[in-house]
Design a protein around this motif. Structure first.
Motif, PDB file in Angstrom:
ATOM      1  N   PRO A 300       0.811  -1.222   0.000  1.00  0.00           N
ATOM      2  CA  PRO A 300       0.000   0.000   0.000  1.00  0.00           C
ATOM      3  C   PRO A 300       0.843   1.270   0.000  1.00  0.00           C
ATOM      4  O   PRO A 300       0.476   2.262  -0.643  1.00  0.00           O
ATOM      5  N   GLU A 301       1.960   1.251   0.717  1.00  0.00           N
ATOM      6  CA  GLU A 301       2.826   2.430   0.744  1.00  0.00           C
ATOM      7  C   GLU A 301       3.397   2.715  -0.640  1.00  0.00           C
ATOM      8  O   GLU A 301       3.539   3.878  -1.045  1.00  0.00           O
ATOM      9  N   HIS A 302       3.713   1.647  -1.366  1.00  0.00           N
ATOM     10  CA  HIS A 302       4.242   1.835  -2.708  1.00  0.00           C
ATOM     11  C   HIS A 302       3.168   2.319  -3.656  1.00  0.00           C
ATOM     12  O   HIS A 302       3.431   3.147  -4.540  1.00  0.00           O
ATOM     13  N   ALA A 303       1.944   1.838  -3.502  1.00  0.00           N
ATOM     14  CA  ALA A 303       0.850   2.280  -4.372  1.00  0.00           C
ATOM     15  C   ALA A 303       0.636   3.783  -4.246  1.00  0.00           C
ATOM     16  O   ALA A 303       0.434   4.492  -5.250  1.00  0.00           O
ATOM     17  N   ALA A 304       0.696   4.299  -3.024  1.00  0.00           N
ATOM     18  CA  ALA A 304       0.525   5.735  -2.807  1.00  0.00           C
ATOM     19  C   ALA A 304       1.683   6.522  -3.419  1.00  0.00           C
ATOM     20  O   ALA A 304       1.482   7.568  -4.055  1.00  0.00           O
ATOM     21  N   PHE A 305       2.897   6.009  -3.227  1.00  0.00           N
ATOM     22  CA  PHE A 305       4.071   6.657  -3.809  1.00  0.00           C
ATOM     23  C   PHE A 305       4.000   6.657  -5.328  1.00  0.00           C
ATOM     24  O   PHE A 305       4.246   7.683  -5.980  1.00  0.00           O
ATOM     25  N   LEU A 306       3.650   5.517  -5.908  1.00  0.00           N
ATOM     26  CA  LEU A 306       3.592   5.389  -7.364  1.00  0.00           C
ATOM     27  C   LEU A 306       2.575   6.362  -7.956  1.00  0.00           C
ATOM     28  O   LEU A 306       2.851   7.039  -8.958  1.00  0.00           O
ATOM     29  N   GLU A 307       1.416   6.457  -7.317  1.00  0.00           N
ATOM     30  CA  GLU A 307       0.381   7.364  -7.811  1.00  0.00           C
ATOM     31  C   GLU A 307       0.863   8.808  -7.776  1.00  0.00           C
ATOM     32  O   GLU A 307       0.683   9.562  -8.737  1.00  0.00           O
ATOM     33  N   ALA A 308       1.497   9.201  -6.670  1.00  0.00           N
ATOM     34  CA  ALA A 308       1.974  10.578  -6.537  1.00  0.00           C
ATOM     35  C   ALA A 308       3.103  10.871  -7.517  1.00  0.00           C
ATOM     36  O   ALA A 308       3.154  11.954  -8.118  1.00  0.00           O
ATOM     37  N   TYR A 325      13.292   9.627  -2.374  1.00  0.00           N
ATOM     38  CA  TYR A 325      12.070   9.861  -1.611  1.00  0.00           C
ATOM     39  C   TYR A 325      12.242   9.391  -0.163  1.00  0.00           C
ATOM     40  O   TYR A 325      11.925  10.111   0.785  1.00  0.00           O
ATOM     41  N   ALA A 326      12.766   8.179  -0.009  1.00  0.00           N
ATOM     42  CA  ALA A 326      12.932   7.607   1.334  1.00  0.00           C
ATOM     43  C   ALA A 326      13.981   8.366   2.138  1.00  0.00           C
ATOM     44  O   ALA A 326      13.844   8.511   3.362  1.00  0.00           O
ATOM     45  N   SER A 330      13.235  10.212   5.600  1.00  0.00           N
ATOM     46  CA  SER A 330      14.044   9.868   6.773  1.00  0.00           C
ATOM     47  C   SER A 330      14.521  11.127   7.486  1.00  0.00           C
ATOM     48  O   SER A 330      14.472  11.223   8.721  1.00  0.00           O
ATOM     49  N   VAL A 331      14.989  12.090   6.714  1.00  0.00           N
ATOM     50  CA  VAL A 331      15.449  13.359   7.289  1.00  0.00           C
ATOM     51  C   VAL A 331      14.318  14.029   8.068  1.00  0.00           C
ATOM     52  O   VAL A 331      14.498  14.490   9.197  1.00  0.00           O
ATOM     53  N   ALA A 332      13.133  14.077   7.470  1.00  0.00           N
ATOM     54  CA  ALA A 332      12.002  14.724   8.130  1.00  0.00           C
ATOM     55  C   ALA A 332      11.606  13.985   9.408  1.00  0.00           C
ATOM     56  O   ALA A 332      11.274  14.615  10.426  1.00  0.00           O
ATOM     57  N   ALA A 333      11.640  12.652   9.370  1.00  0.00           N
ATOM     58  CA  ALA A 333      11.275  11.872  10.550  1.00  0.00           C
ATOM     59  C   ALA A 333      12.265  12.090  11.688  1.00  0.00           C
ATOM     60  O   ALA A 333      11.877  12.192  12.861  1.00  0.00           O
ATOM     61  N   ILE A 334      13.542  12.158  11.345  1.00  0.00           N
ATOM     62  CA  ILE A 334      14.569  12.403  12.369  1.00  0.00           C
ATOM     63  C   ILE A 334      14.391  13.784  12.981  1.00  0.00           C
ATOM     64  O   ILE A 334      14.439  13.956  14.206  1.00  0.00           O
ATOM     65  N   LEU A 335      14.160  14.798  12.149  1.00  0.00           N
ATOM     66  CA  LEU A 335      13.952  16.160  12.644  1.00  0.00           C
ATOM     67  C   LEU A 335      12.727  16.237  13.548  1.00  0.00           C
ATOM     68  O   LEU A 335      12.755  16.867  14.607  1.00  0.00           O
ATOM     69  N   ALA A 336      11.651  15.609  13.131  1.00  0.00           N
ATOM     70  CA  ALA A 336      10.419  15.658  13.918  1.00  0.00           C
ATOM     71  C   ALA A 336      10.600  14.982  15.272  1.00  0.00           C
ATOM     72  O   ALA A 336      10.132  15.478  16.302  1.00  0.00           O
ATOM     73  N   LYS A 337      11.299  13.848  15.294  1.00  0.00           N
ATOM     74  CA  LYS A 337      11.517  13.140  16.543  1.00  0.00           C
ATOM     75  C   LYS A 337      12.456  13.914  17.464  1.00  0.00           C
ATOM     76  O   LYS A 337      12.276  13.934  18.685  1.00  0.00           O
ATOM     77  N   ALA A 338      13.469  14.570  16.876  1.00  0.00           N
ATOM     78  CA  ALA A 338      14.453  15.300  17.668  1.00  0.00           C
ATOM     79  C   ALA A 338      13.862  16.558  18.291  1.00  0.00           C
ATOM     80  O   ALA A 338      14.222  16.948  19.406  1.00  0.00           O
ATOM     81  N   GLY A 339      12.954  17.238  17.569  1.00  0.00           N
ATOM     82  CA  GLY A 339      12.420  18.496  18.062  1.00  0.00           C
ATOM     83  C   GLY A 339      13.459  19.588  18.120  1.00  0.00           C
ATOM     84  O   GLY A 339      13.299  20.581  18.843  1.00  0.00           O
ATOM     85  N   GLU A 356       8.170   5.669   7.324  1.00  0.00           N
ATOM     86  CA  GLU A 356       7.358   5.019   6.305  1.00  0.00           C
ATOM     87  C   GLU A 356       7.900   5.392   4.937  1.00  0.00           C
ATOM     88  O   GLU A 356       7.963   6.564   4.574  1.00  0.00           O
ATOM     89  N   VAL A 357       8.316   4.395   4.174  1.00  0.00           N
ATOM     90  CA  VAL A 357       8.880   4.588   2.843  1.00  0.00           C
ATOM     91  C   VAL A 357       8.078   3.728   1.865  1.00  0.00           C
ATOM     92  O   VAL A 357       7.193   2.964   2.287  1.00  0.00           O
ATOM     93  N   PRO A 358       8.316   3.836   0.570  1.00  0.00           N
ATOM     94  CA  PRO A 358       7.509   3.056  -0.384  1.00  0.00           C
ATOM     95  C   PRO A 358       7.557   1.545  -0.197  1.00  0.00           C
ATOM     96  O   PRO A 358       6.698   0.845  -0.730  1.00  0.00           O
TER      97      PRO A 358
END
Length: 412
Positions: A300-308, A325-326, A330-339, A356-358
């Motif tokens: 499902p994650e790949h289907a969303a990525f493929l469509e976009a 993309y991944a 990853s960068v955004a997830a690390i930044l969000a977790k770090a605050g 979450e990656v494709p």
């Protein structure tokens, strides 16, 4: 989570003090209920070999640009947009280090991302270690970047050579052959891949013997001489690590000279569209490969990525697209977790962060900073004049890694 102010100056000096003041202003506005001013962007320095290997790096750029657009459209990270400052390393370690230095010293980036070739990834990882800045290595495959030469500041996305070699060795062990030859580019990635495959296959099949090794220079293969030497060794099977233009030359010369007739071939990365598409109807059939069957991935994650991706670019993604993309996600997830953009906070956040990656949800392991992203294994075929992967299965990267305790012991 909101970004926190810095209690003290971090190791990158006055620039970070200014960033801390910005976080404080945004935080106070949020607490008071007053509308916050437009926040300064988080700066990401991105480096890759765009002019040296555009077949992979151009789709990679499209991938991270798509992810960046999605992240910023959703409000960035705690209301701060991400800004990417990108540089081309021209496939040269010295140029990559110069680019990294400019990004840190002149542009004031908060972290680094990218690189393709293993020796360049190692050079930037060493720079990150010296300058104490987080580096998310997107593509380099050498084991050394997380193990023998791993450091606190470097995290790697793609499954390493030993992980993919392990996947291929499982299939190679099923083949009714014992005499193997190898061909690989003569630099870090090639030597590491051959060593990893030989180790993995020899453990599964102690009866195999290695009858020939060919080490053409990257990007400069003499395919005729290479094929002739391999044929003279008369192997029953071949492990191939060449890619890009070298792969095309090797396939064409090997086909012309009958090298592949009656022989099994196991080939790292060859199932990636970046490398199969140029071969078209010349794609050899029946090779065991790792790759990316973009049109048959049932996730499902790949289907969303493929469509976009197709909606934005009117084209199908390559593996580089997924990696770019991944990496940005990853960068955004690390930044969000770090605050925070404080380097120590980013490092602690990256340890064990889930993204979450494709290909589903991956984790960056705390012990060795390797992600659990996996790869697809299958065989090559030709359909409608184009190379494709068939008999495909996805292999979870976590299944091909040593335990975290064992991995930690591999690091300096």
């Amino acid at each position: 989570m909101t970004f926190e102010t810095h209690a003290t100056l971090n190791r990158r000096g006055l620039f970070r003090a200014a960033a801390g003041a910005t976080f404080a202003a945004v935080g106070l506005a949020a607490l008071s209920g007053a509308p916050a001013l437009a926040a300064d962007p988080i700066k990401v320095g991105e480096i890759n070999s765009y002019t040296r290997l555009p077949a992979f790096t151009e789709p990679y750029r499209l991938g991270w640009q798509l992810a960046l657009e999605e992240i910023n459209a959703a409000g960035g990270v705690d209301g701060r947009p991400i800004e990417v400052i990108s540089k081309d390393d021209a496939g040269k370690p010295g140029d990559a280090v110069t680019a990294a230095n400019e990004l840190v010293s002149l542009e004031g980036v908060d972290l680094l991302m990218g690189t393709f070739f293993s020796h360049i990834g190692l050079a930037v990882a060493d720079f990150a270690n010296q300058r104490e800045i987080l580096f998310v290595a997107a593509e380099p495959l050498t084991d050394a970047i997380v193990w023998a030469k791993g450091n606190d500041y470097t995290f790697r996305l793609r499954p390493s050579v030993s992980m993919q070699a392990g996947m291929l060795a499982e299939e190679a062990a099923k083949l009714d052959v014992t005499r193997w030859a190898t061909v690989a580019p003569n630099y870090e990635y090639g030597t590491a891949a051959v060593e990893a495959f030989k180790t993995a296959l020899s453990e599964l099949r102690p009866d195999v013997e290695w009858v020939d090794e060919q080490w053409p220079p990257q990007g400069k293969i003499d395919a005729g001489a290479t094929v002739q030497a391999m044929a003279a060794a008369d192997p029953e099977a071949i492990f191939n690590v060449t890619f890009g233009p070298d792969l095309i030359k090797f396939v064409r010369e090997g086909t012309t000279r009958g090298l592949f007739e009656g022989r099994e071939v196991v080939s790292l990365l060859t199932g990636e569209p970046e490398y199969m598409d140029p071969l078209g109807a010349e794609t050899p059939e029946g090779w065991v490969v790792t790759g990316y069957p973009w049109d048959s991935v049932d996730m499902p994650e790949h289907a969303a990525f493929l469509e976009a991706y197709q909606a934005k670019y009117d084209d199908y993604p390559r593996l580089g697209s997924v990696v770019g993309y991944a990496a940005m996600k990853s960068v955004a997830a690390i930044l969000a977790k770090a605050g925070s953009t404080d380097t120590d906070a980013l490092i602690e956040a990256a340890k064990g962060v889930e993204v979450e990656v494709p290909f589903g949800t991956i984790t960056y392991r705390a012990a060795d900073h390797q992600s659990t992203m996996g790869a697809f294994v299958g065989r090559t075929a030709v359909r409608d004049g184009k190379g494709v992967m068939v008999d495909v299965s996805y292999r979870d990267g976590a299944d091909y890694l040593p335990s975290e305790e064992e991995a930690a012991a591999l690091r300096p």
